[in-house]
Design an enzyme around this catalytic site. Structure first.
Site, mmCIF file in Angstrom:
data_model
loop_
_atom_site.group_PDB
_atom_site.id
_atom_site.type_symbol
_atom_site.label_atom_id
_atom_site.label_comp_id
_atom_site.label_asym_id
_atom_site.label_seq_id
_atom_site.Cartn_x
_atom_site.Cartn_y
_atom_site.Cartn_z
ATOM 1 N N HIS A 68 0.767 -1.254 0.109
ATOM 2 C CA HIS A 68 0.047 0.077 -0.005
ATOM 3 C C HIS A 68 0.919 1.366 -0.060
ATOM 4 O O HIS A 68 2.110 1.208 0.067
ATOM 5 C CB HIS A 68 -1.019 0.004 1.159
ATOM 6 N N HIS A 70 1.385 3.870 2.163
ATOM 7 C CA HIS A 70 2.100 4.303 3.269
ATOM 8 C C HIS A 70 3.399 4.616 3.012
ATOM 9 O O HIS A 70 4.160 3.496 2.528
ATOM 10 C CB HIS A 70 1.668 3.880 4.559
ATOM 11 N N ASP A 72 5.889 4.071 4.935
ATOM 12 C CA ASP A 72 6.759 2.773 5.741
ATOM 13 C C ASP A 72 6.629 1.767 5.080
ATOM 14 O O ASP A 72 7.578 0.893 5.414
ATOM 15 C CB ASP A 72 6.288 3.038 7.241
ATOM 16 N N HIS A 73 5.966 1.717 3.931
ATOM 17 C CA HIS A 73 5.745 0.546 3.136
ATOM 18 C C HIS A 73 6.301 0.817 1.711
ATOM 19 O O HIS A 73 6.671 -0.124 0.969
ATOM 20 C CB HIS A 73 4.462 0.019 3.168
ATOM 21 N N HIS A 157 -7.839 -1.407 5.593
ATOM 22 C CA HIS A 157 -6.805 -0.621 6.078
ATOM 23 C C HIS A 157 -6.551 0.909 5.159
ATOM 24 O O HIS A 157 -7.242 1.675 5.894
ATOM 25 C CB HIS A 157 -5.383 -1.068 5.680
ATOM 26 N N ASP A 178 -0.069 -4.198 5.931
ATOM 27 C CA ASP A 178 -1.078 -3.440 7.001
ATOM 28 C C ASP A 178 -2.769 -4.126 6.555
ATOM 29 O O ASP A 178 -2.856 -3.894 5.223
ATOM 30 C CB ASP A 178 -0.968 -2.110 7.035
ATOM 31 N N GLU A 203 1.631 -8.204 9.670
ATOM 32 C CA GLU A 203 1.621 -7.173 10.182
ATOM 33 C C GLU A 203 1.472 -7.550 11.479
ATOM 34 O O GLU A 203 0.286 -8.272 12.283
ATOM 35 C CB GLU A 203 0.878 -6.214 9.563
#
Length: 278
Positions: A68, A70, A72-73, A157, A178, A203
């Protein structure tokens, strides 16, 4: 027992720079390529030196999968593809492909243009990176090569978030990224076919945390909003300045906006009950 090797290049023991290297059936797959928001040096990126010291990652990886948008990904994606070197396919859903470059460019402006940091990707690198993206649909099986296939499943999410099943011959891995099992006002619960993977990578950020229900948190939020509006936008102390609501423009923001819309449309402003939603 299948010979599957899992190597966290980031996020092994903390939240941020999610990047998992999976070796299965002679194939090497990178699952997510995130950035750690708590560092301002090379530690913000996954440790790609474990994979290669001098050569490009193209020679080692069969594909990259992004769960996805975000950061941090996906935040290290242009750094990995354009600065370290990767020319292979990068798989993600259509919504993720649409939103990902917007967040990457926004963060680049903050990091480079405002803070003046170096050793960071450029706007052109983001564009070049996104050219390597192969968008896919949920429940679509993609044959990466003759032996490797992947399939995306709905993760809840945020818009476009997906879980992935990776198969090589009779061996398989499921990677969740996530995910959310509780539906809210604009997203449903995660769903996947009944399967028996040899390995599940999940996750676990809130795995041991018991949180209040969304319905209770939403009710408390709407009550505070209503009370603040009744005071003309000021806090409990009349000398306070008008209140501003700051929130990330992704994920839960859409649910909050829909909740506020419901409150605004309510015939009885005192009625803060939330309608049952799908």
């Amino acid at each position: 027992m299948p010979d599957i090797k899992v190597t966290p290049l980031g996020a092994g023991q903390d939240v941020g720079r999610s990047c998992i290297l999976v070796s299965i059936g002679g194939k090497n797959i990178m699952l997510d390529c995130g950035m750690h928001m708590g560092y301002n040096d090379d530690r913000r990126f996954p440790d790609f030196s474990y994979v290669t010291q001098n050569s490009r990652l193209t020679e080692f990886l069969d594909c990259v999968i992004i769960s996805h948008f975000h950061l941090d990904h996906c935040g290290a994606l242009p750094y990995m593809s354009e600065m370290v070197g990767y020319d292979g396919p990068i798989y993600m859903t259509h919504p993720t492909k649409a939103i990902c470059p917007i967040l990457l460019e926004d963060f680049r402006k903050i990091t480079v243009d405002k803070k003046g940091e170096t050793n960071f990707f450029t706007s052109q690198m983001i564009k070049d990176c996104m050219k390597k993206v192969v968008p896919l649909n949920l429940h679509q099986t993609v044959q990466v090569d003759e032996e490797l296939e992947i399939k995306a499943y709905y993760a809840g999410h945020v818009l476009g978030a997906a879980m992935f099943q990776i198969k090589v011959g009779s061996e398989s891995v499921v990677y969740t990224g996530d995910y959310n099992m509780t539906p809210d006002r604009h997203l449903g619960a995660a769903w996947i076919d009944k399967c028996r993977p040899d390995l599940l990578i999940s996750e676990s950020t809130y795995a041991t945390t018991i949180r209040d229900s969304k319905r209770c948190r939403e009710r408390d939020f709407l009550k505070k909003v209503h009370e603040t509006v009744e005071r003309g936008g000021k806090g409990e102390n009349e000398s306070e300045s008008p209140h501003l609501l700051l929130h990330r423009v992704d994920g839960e923001s859409q649910s909050l906006l829909q909740a506020l819309h419901h409150l605004d449309q309510s015939e009885d402003p005192q009625d803060l009950r939330t309608k049952k939603h799908v």
